[in-house]
Design a protein around this motif. Structure first.
Motif, PDB file in Angstrom:
ATOM      1  N   ARG A  84      -7.151  39.491  85.951  1.00  0.00           N
ATOM      2  CA  ARG A  84      -7.492  41.410  84.802  1.00  0.00           C
ATOM      3  C   ARG A  84      -8.202  42.100  85.873  1.00  0.00           C
ATOM      4  O   ARG A  84      -7.668  43.383  86.088  1.00  0.00           O
ATOM      5  CB  ARG A  84      -7.774  40.796  83.403  1.00  0.00           C
ATOM      6  N   GLN A  85      -9.208  41.711  86.601  1.00  0.00           N
ATOM      7  CA  GLN A  85     -10.615  41.940  87.102  1.00  0.00           C
ATOM      8  C   GLN A  85      -9.334  43.335  88.453  1.00  0.00           C
ATOM      9  O   GLN A  85      -9.469  44.286  88.412  1.00  0.00           O
ATOM     10  CB  GLN A  85     -11.393  42.129  87.947  1.00  0.00           C
ATOM     11  N   MET A  86      -8.846  42.286  89.213  1.00  0.00           N
ATOM     12  CA  MET A  86      -7.804  42.648  89.923  1.00  0.00           C
ATOM     13  C   MET A  86      -6.876  43.544  89.663  1.00  0.00           C
ATOM     14  O   MET A  86      -5.612  43.786  90.840  1.00  0.00           O
ATOM     15  CB  MET A  86      -7.591  41.567  91.054  1.00  0.00           C
ATOM     16  N   GLY A  87      -6.137  42.568  88.296  1.00  0.00           N
ATOM     17  CA  GLY A  87      -4.721  44.302  88.124  1.00  0.00           C
ATOM     18  C   GLY A  87      -3.797  43.369  88.186  1.00  0.00           C
ATOM     19  O   GLY A  87      -2.356  44.209  88.092  1.00  0.00           O
ATOM     20  N   PHE A  88      -3.909  42.403  88.543  1.00  0.00           N
ATOM     21  CA  PHE A  88      -2.392  41.664  88.308  1.00  0.00           C
ATOM     22  C   PHE A  88      -1.614  40.559  87.001  1.00  0.00           C
ATOM     23  O   PHE A  88      -0.733  39.762  86.708  1.00  0.00           O
ATOM     24  CB  PHE A  88      -2.011  40.678  89.813  1.00  0.00           C
ATOM     25  N   ALA A  89      -2.708  40.672  86.237  1.00  0.00           N
ATOM     26  CA  ALA A  89      -2.904  39.860  84.317  1.00  0.00           C
ATOM     27  C   ALA A  89      -1.266  39.972  84.260  1.00  0.00           C
ATOM     28  O   ALA A  89      -0.760  38.688  83.723  1.00  0.00           O
ATOM     29  CB  ALA A  89      -4.227  39.917  83.725  1.00  0.00           C
ATOM     30  N   GLU A  90      -1.530  40.973  83.941  1.00  0.00           N
ATOM     31  CA  GLU A  90      -0.339  40.934  83.010  1.00  0.00           C
ATOM     32  C   GLU A  90       1.314  41.429  83.343  1.00  0.00           C
ATOM     33  O   GLU A  90       1.846  40.750  82.907  1.00  0.00           O
ATOM     34  CB  GLU A  90       0.229  43.426  82.337  1.00  0.00           C
ATOM     35  N   GLU A  91       1.107  41.171  84.653  1.00  0.00           N
ATOM     36  CA  GLU A  91       2.454  40.832  85.550  1.00  0.00           C
ATOM     37  C   GLU A  91       3.041  38.935  85.693  1.00  0.00           C
ATOM     38  O   GLU A  91       3.655  38.456  85.774  1.00  0.00           O
ATOM     39  CB  GLU A  91       2.449  40.834  87.047  1.00  0.00           C
ATOM     40  N   PHE A 126     -10.220  27.405  84.367  1.00  0.00           N
ATOM     41  CA  PHE A 126      -8.980  28.960  83.569  1.00  0.00           C
ATOM     42  C   PHE A 126      -9.938  29.954  82.887  1.00  0.00           C
ATOM     43  O   PHE A 126      -8.219  30.750  83.161  1.00  0.00           O
ATOM     44  CB  PHE A 126      -8.087  28.171  82.704  1.00  0.00           C
ATOM     45  N   ARG A 127     -11.254  30.183  82.364  1.00  0.00           N
ATOM     46  CA  ARG A 127     -11.255  31.564  82.329  1.00  0.00           C
ATOM     47  C   ARG A 127     -11.687  32.508  82.703  1.00  0.00           C
ATOM     48  O   ARG A 127     -11.637  33.570  82.754  1.00  0.00           O
ATOM     49  CB  ARG A 127     -12.628  30.967  81.351  1.00  0.00           C
ATOM     50  N   LEU A 128     -12.476  31.953  84.303  1.00  0.00           N
ATOM     51  CA  LEU A 128     -12.276  32.506  85.342  1.00  0.00           C
ATOM     52  C   LEU A 128     -11.462  33.149  86.147  1.00  0.00           C
ATOM     53  O   LEU A 128     -10.974  34.803  86.325  1.00  0.00           O
ATOM     54  CB  LEU A 128     -13.218  31.770  86.513  1.00  0.00           C
ATOM     55  N   ALA A 129     -10.198  32.216  85.615  1.00  0.00           N
ATOM     56  CA  ALA A 129      -8.745  32.844  86.641  1.00  0.00           C
ATOM     57  C   ALA A 129      -8.293  34.315  85.485  1.00  0.00           C
ATOM     58  O   ALA A 129      -7.876  35.119  86.109  1.00  0.00           O
ATOM     59  CB  ALA A 129      -7.969  32.040  86.605  1.00  0.00           C
ATOM     60  N   LEU A 180      -5.565  30.802  92.669  1.00  0.00           N
ATOM     61  CA  LEU A 180      -4.624  31.518  91.860  1.00  0.00           C
ATOM     62  C   LEU A 180      -3.797  32.703  92.218  1.00  0.00           C
ATOM     63  O   LEU A 180      -4.308  33.205  93.747  1.00  0.00           O
ATOM     64  CB  LEU A 180      -6.491  32.674  91.591  1.00  0.00           C
ATOM     65  N   LEU A 181      -2.907  32.288  92.302  1.00  0.00           N
ATOM     66  CA  LEU A 181      -2.674  33.599  93.055  1.00  0.00           C
ATOM     67  C   LEU A 181      -1.573  34.518  91.831  1.00  0.00           C
ATOM     68  O   LEU A 181      -1.229  34.360  90.702  1.00  0.00           O
ATOM     69  CB  LEU A 181      -0.711  32.549  93.110  1.00  0.00           C
ATOM     70  N   GLY A 182      -1.378  35.778  92.598  1.00  0.00           N
ATOM     71  CA  GLY A 182      -0.151  36.791  91.810  1.00  0.00           C
ATOM     72  C   GLY A 182      -0.009  37.992  92.334  1.00  0.00           C
ATOM     73  O   GLY A 182      -0.026  37.712  93.917  1.00  0.00           O
ATOM     74  N   GLY A 183       0.621  39.165  91.781  1.00  0.00           N
ATOM     75  CA  GLY A 183       1.088  39.915  92.988  1.00  0.00           C
ATOM     76  C   GLY A 183       2.255  39.855  93.515  1.00  0.00           C
ATOM     77  O   GLY A 183       2.972  40.288  93.766  1.00  0.00           O
ATOM     78  N   ARG A 184       3.681  39.295  92.770  1.00  0.00           N
ATOM     79  CA  ARG A 184       4.448  38.945  93.288  1.00  0.00           C
ATOM     80  C   ARG A 184       4.956  37.985  91.793  1.00  0.00           C
ATOM     81  O   ARG A 184       4.506  37.120  91.309  1.00  0.00           O
ATOM     82  CB  ARG A 184       5.307  38.521  94.633  1.00  0.00           C
ATOM     83  N   LYS A 185       6.460  37.304  91.764  1.00  0.00           N
ATOM     84  CA  LYS A 185       7.309  37.348  91.472  1.00  0.00           C
ATOM     85  C   LYS A 185       7.602  35.933  91.605  1.00  0.00           C
ATOM     86  O   LYS A 185       7.499  35.385  93.202  1.00  0.00           O
ATOM     87  CB  LYS A 185       9.093  37.515  91.046  1.00  0.00           C
TER      88      LYS A 185
END
Length: 115
Positions: free
Chosen positions: A74-81, A66-69, A104-109
């Motif tokens: 953050r590094q890939m730029g989708f943490a804040e969304e 979870f710390r790595l996720a 680990l999924l991100g970049g969409r709602k």
């Protein structure tokens, strides 16, 4: 390494994978059937078939997942969304590879309920 495990083979380099991170305990690679613009698999090097097979000694390892996720998001730029970390346990929940792993999924709602 378990000889018939797909993820063990990717970790060992016997099967190619698009690896985005690796350290002494964890390997992260792109999912081959992404369900989001960012879809990575966080996989322990240690072969653990399912969540049900984890031992007390594995607790720190799962904390590292979870710390790595969070760090990768953050590094890939989708943490804040927002992002999602998912673990499927057994076939009824959608597990298809019998090696503990976390999506680990991100970049969409993301919607709820998830499936």
């Amino acid at each position: 390494m378990t000889d018939n495990c797909l993820f063990c083979k990717i970790i060992a380099g016997a099967i190619p994978g698009k690896i985005v991170h690796q350290d002494e305990e964890l390997v992260v690679f792109e999912d081959i059937a992404p369900q989001a613009p960012f879809h990575y698999l966080i996989v322990p090097r240690k072969h653990i078939p399912t969540t049900l097979d984890m031992a007390e000694v594995d607790e720190a390892l799962i904390g590292r997942v979870f710390r790595l996720a969070a760090r990768l998001a953050r590094q890939m730029g989708f943490a804040e969304e927002g992002f999602r970390v998912v673990n499927n346990c057994n076939a009824g929940a959608g597990q298809t590879v019998w090696h503990l792993h976390f999506h680990l999924l991100g970049g969409r709602k993301m919607t709820w309920p998830p499936g």
